[in-house]
Design a protein around this motif. Structure first.
Motif, PDB file in Angstrom:
ATOM      1  N   LEU A 102      22.874  -6.649   4.588  1.00 22.24           N
ATOM      2  CA  LEU A 102      21.720  -6.458   5.477  1.00 22.24           C
ATOM      3  C   LEU A 102      21.666  -5.027   6.011  1.00 22.24           C
ATOM      4  N   PHE A 114      19.093  -2.164   5.095  1.00 21.56           N
ATOM      5  CA  PHE A 114      17.669  -2.198   5.451  1.00 21.56           C
ATOM      6  C   PHE A 114      17.418  -1.513   6.795  1.00 21.56           C
ATOM      7  N   ILE A 126      14.226  -5.176   9.986  1.00 19.81           N
ATOM      8  CA  ILE A 126      14.430  -6.588   9.681  1.00 19.81           C
ATOM      9  C   ILE A 126      13.424  -7.431  10.469  1.00 19.81           C
ATOM     10  N   LYS A 142      15.285 -11.982   8.157  1.00 18.10           N
ATOM     11  CA  LYS A 142      14.882 -11.625   6.788  1.00 18.10           C
ATOM     12  C   LYS A 142      14.779 -10.104   6.708  1.00 18.10           C
ATOM     13  N   PRO A 143      15.045  -9.547   5.534  1.00 12.05           N
ATOM     14  CA  PRO A 143      14.833  -8.103   5.392  1.00 12.05           C
ATOM     15  C   PRO A 143      13.340  -7.802   5.413  1.00 12.05           C
ATOM     16  N   TYR A 144      12.975  -6.702   6.041  1.00  9.07           N
ATOM     17  CA  TYR A 144      11.573  -6.255   6.032  1.00  9.07           C
ATOM     18  C   TYR A 144      11.369  -5.353   4.819  1.00  9.07           C
ATOM     19  N   ALA A 163      20.015 -10.931   3.862  1.00  9.31           N
ATOM     20  CA  ALA A 163      19.536  -9.702   3.228  1.00  9.31           C
ATOM     21  C   ALA A 163      18.592 -10.027   2.075  1.00  9.31           C
ATOM     22  N   VAL A 195      15.358  -0.029   2.031  1.00 10.00           N
ATOM     23  CA  VAL A 195      15.210  -1.437   1.673  1.00 10.00           C
ATOM     24  C   VAL A 195      16.410  -1.931   0.858  1.00 10.00           C
ATOM     25  N   GLY A 196      17.578  -1.365   1.182  1.00 14.51           N
ATOM     26  CA  GLY A 196      18.843  -1.867   0.651  1.00 14.51           C
ATOM     27  C   GLY A 196      18.855  -2.070  -0.853  1.00 14.51           C
TER      28      GLY A 196
END
Lengths: 159, 159
Positions: A48, A51, A54, A125-127, B83, B139-140
């Motif tokens: 996570l 990112f 989030i 959740k990832p944005y 993630a 965004v990882g």
């Protein structure tokens, strides 16, 4: 169908009461907060930290009732609740995009919070701009109201 | 804390099974769907027709278990579930932004759906760029994967 969720952590913010809170993250810029995720979900936080933003999904735990028609903070006209972000919804669920600064163990340091201290966390959740950004060309009653959001604070209307 | 929500309607889409579904709304462009809101919530839809895009919040009703580590559709590496947007989450809750075409009574005609037919609806919120768009600069793991999303379909991994 009845749907049962469990609290997976707690959101901590400077906002100890609903009065004086920013109304949306855009009004809560730079306000710091922490998200304490329960240790049993620690493993789920892997990756996570890649990112910058989030999505926090949480339960409006201080909201006791729901209404079909509400008068939003940013307006003086009654509106259908689904056309607003007001907390008094059939299911009092909130979503906010926050900036993720750092993860230490199961504690997330975030910024840009518009959330009440002690709020139960339901999901993270990832944005991802590719999934979450759309060229909305109409924003209904907010068309004229949205310019007033920045700096606008909530009042006791939603207690 | 246990949190109880109620289904407020049902989402209908062309996707009768998880296989072959688009993975995110960006991959479900122009796919039509309808949202049937239960009549007791009809009043809450007032003013919603002024918005070009809305956020649907729904329950992944076909997901039986949660996992802390998942391998997303768009990747071949295991990732922490928070993630990812994978459905096997501690609370199987999904969010999608869809284009709102029309409201007839308590039926919403929408476009750009990536949702399984028969999915229980939990909430509807207006999509407001000022609240929902942030300049995410990282965004990882999706950095390289996101270009592959369009046209990518799901498989049986999340059944």
């Amino acid at each position: 169908m009845r749907i049962e969720y469990r609290q997976i952590g707690t959101i901590h913010t400077p906002f100890k009461s609903i009065e004086g809170m920013p109304i949306q993250p855009a009004g809560g810029e730079f306000v710091p907060g922490t998200v304490e995720v329960y240790s049993e979900y620690l493993e789920g936080l892997k990756d996570l930290d890649g990112f910058s933003h989030i999505i926090l999904i949480y339960h409006f735990h201080k909201v006791a009732e729901s209404k079909m028609i509400v008068t939003p903070f940013m307006d003086d006209q009654p509106r259908g609740v689904f056309a607003t972000r007001a907390p008094k919804r059939p299911n009092p669920i909130g979503i906010s995009v926050v900036r993720l600064l750092e993860i230490e163990g199961s504690t997330l340091k975030v910024e840009n919070v518009d959330i009440l201290d002690g709020t139960p966390l339901i999901d993270i959740k990832p944005y991802v701009p590719d999934f979450d950004q759309y060229p909305a060309d109409r924003v209904g009653w907010l068309e004229h109201a949205k310019e007033r959001v920045k700096g606008k604070k909530s009042d006791s209307r939603f207690r």
